[in-house]
Motif scaffolding. Structure first.
Motif, PDB file in Angstrom:
ATOM      1  N   VAL A 132      -3.961   1.893   0.351  1.00 35.59           N
ATOM      2  CA  VAL A 132      -2.896   2.172   1.312  1.00 35.59           C
ATOM      3  C   VAL A 132      -3.234   3.437   2.088  1.00 35.59           C
ATOM      4  CG1 VAL A 132      -0.447   2.666   1.604  1.00 35.59           C
ATOM      5  CG2 VAL A 132      -1.197   1.105  -0.192  1.00 35.59           C
ATOM      6  N   CYS A 133      -3.043   3.383   3.401  1.00 32.82           N
ATOM      7  CA  CYS A 133      -3.408   4.511   4.256  1.00 32.82           C
ATOM      8  C   CYS A 133      -2.314   4.744   5.293  1.00 32.82           C
ATOM      9  CB  CYS A 133      -4.745   4.219   4.939  1.00 32.82           C
ATOM     10  SG  CYS A 133      -5.308   5.516   6.054  1.00 32.82           S
ATOM     11  N   THR A 134      -2.166   5.985   5.722  1.00 33.07           N
ATOM     12  CA  THR A 134      -1.232   6.303   6.787  1.00 33.07           C
ATOM     13  C   THR A 134      -1.551   5.452   8.019  1.00 33.07           C
ATOM     14  OG1 THR A 134      -1.039   8.574   5.998  1.00 33.07           O
ATOM     15  CG2 THR A 134      -0.324   8.145   8.254  1.00 33.07           C
ATOM     16  N   GLY A 135      -0.518   4.808   8.563  1.00 33.29           N
ATOM     17  CA  GLY A 135      -0.704   3.918   9.711  1.00 33.29           C
ATOM     18  C   GLY A 135      -0.668   2.453   9.343  1.00 33.29           C
ATOM     19  N   ASP A 136      -0.797   2.143   8.042  1.00 34.43           N
ATOM     20  CA  ASP A 136      -0.739   0.741   7.608  1.00 34.43           C
ATOM     21  C   ASP A 136       0.647   0.155   7.850  1.00 34.43           C
ATOM     22  OD1 ASP A 136      -3.222  -0.227   6.629  1.00 34.43           O
ATOM     23  OD2 ASP A 136      -3.032   1.018   4.834  1.00 34.43           O
TER      24      ASP A 136
END
Length: 367
Positions: A72-76
């Motif tokens: 999981v990453c920022t912007g997903d």
């Protein structure tokens, strides 16, 4: 939650980039009663998501893959379960449109995703210190490879008051970044902020650069308030401390969203062959006129690239940087691709044989 209610509730996510394509991709999960959300921050197995019901905290236990490229990453964009007892859980991630990836600093062959679903990769470069053109080229290679449109922002322009000097610096960067907008800004007096705000108003932008480049100050200027902490840079070398320690997705008042990232000391390439080619597009164009299709631009006869250097049309520094990034990228790819490793070994043997033949010929002339 049925599809009709999803369509009505998703308007709340429009400022975060929600559109018809995301709605179509989410439709199967809507049928399962899940809710869409965009990841605005990730922290130790938990994440904050913007949802139609506001920003919530959710557990990522169900989306922890072995592949670090799929974390999981920022912007997903995610499907989250809001029903039942807490904690809420992220159930799945929607396929990414773009991803900004660099290689990790570890010896393992892994990539690290810095931001997902990004439209603009804004590379902040401070004018308070000497320009590092090679580092700018490195950032741009990763930006092009990500699928985002790169933008170079020259910060702290107020520290270069001489118009002529500043013009030369901008020209150097423009030569280094063909096809890339270059914007000069000063968060101190507001110069250029309107131009940059217009660029990032459409879609999602990720703000990248070294510590001390003025990213947090720039983010605050775009946001119109002091959301990000700011620390002074060292006078000795112009470097700063890691003011930003996590990647945060922030809504911009003029439209669009901004992902601010911690300062990057290392910017290793990660399978960025296409990106390198775009950064050095003038070399790629020249190479089409070389006599040999596999010309290495070293000493081959009929090399159009070397001819351009000889004529003063191409700086030697550009070719040196191009070679360096190609070698680095090839090495990274070879770690996980057996075919590339075999090609590298074959190339090393060929060059070794050429070097050995040259030495023997030299000894023969000396006798």
């Amino acid at each position: 939650m049925n599809l009709s209610s999803l369509s009505a509730s998703s308007h709340a996510l429009a400022p975060y980039g929600w559109d018809e394509e995301w709605a179509d991709a989410f439709a199967p999960y809507a049928a399962q009663g899940l809710v869409p959300g965009r990841v605005v921050r990730v922290d130790r197995g938990l994440c904050d998501l913007a949802t139609p019901d506001g920003v919530i905290r959710a557990d990522t236990e169900y989306v922890v893959p072995r592949d670090p490229m799929k974390v999981v990453c920022t912007g997903d964009w995610a499907a989250v379960d809001l029903e039942g007892a807490r904690p809420r859980y992220v159930r799945t991630l929607l396929p990414r449109r773009t991803a900004f990836v660099r290689s990790t600093s570890s010896k393992r062959s892994e990539g690290q995703i810095l931001a997902a679903n990004v439209d603009h990769a804004v590379v902040a470069v401070s004018l308070a210190v000497e320009l590092d053109l090679a580092r700018i080229e490195r950032f741009l290679a990763l930006a092009w490879e990500s699928g985002a449109q790169p933008v170079v922002v020259l910060t702290k322009a107020d520290l270069v008051p001489d118009v002529v000097t500043r013009a030369y610096l901008v020209q150097d960067v423009e030569t280094t970044a063909p096809g890339v907008p270059v914007v000069t800004v000063s968060a101190q007096d507001g110069e250029g902020l309107d131009v940059l705000a217009a660029v990032v108003s459409g879609g999602t932008s990720v703000l990248l650069g070294q510590s001390g480049a003025g990213k947090s100050t720039l983010a605050n200027a775009l946001l119109g308030e002091d959301v990000m902490d700011v620390q002074a840079t060292r006078d000795v070398d112009g470097k700063g401390r890691h003011t930003t320690t996590t990647r945060n997705l922030l809504l911009l008042p003029g439209g669009g969203v901004l992902i601010d990232t911690p300062g990057l000391r290392g910017v290793g390439l990660w399978d960025a062959g296409t990106g390198v080619g775009q950064v050095f597009s003038e070399i790629q164009d020249l190479a089409e006129n070389c006599r040999f299709h596999d010309c290495a631009h070293e000493s081959e006869p009929g090399c159009a690239v070397l001819d351009a250097i000889e004529a003063g049309e191409l700086p030697q520094r550009r070719l040196d940087s191009y070679r360096k990034l190609l070698r680095e990228n090839q090495y990274i790819v070879a770690k996980t691709d057996a075919r590339v490793r075999a090609e590298l070994r074959k190339d090393w043997k060929r060059k070794g044989a050429i070097g050995k033949a040259a030495m023997e010929a030299k000894r023969g002339r000396m006798r």
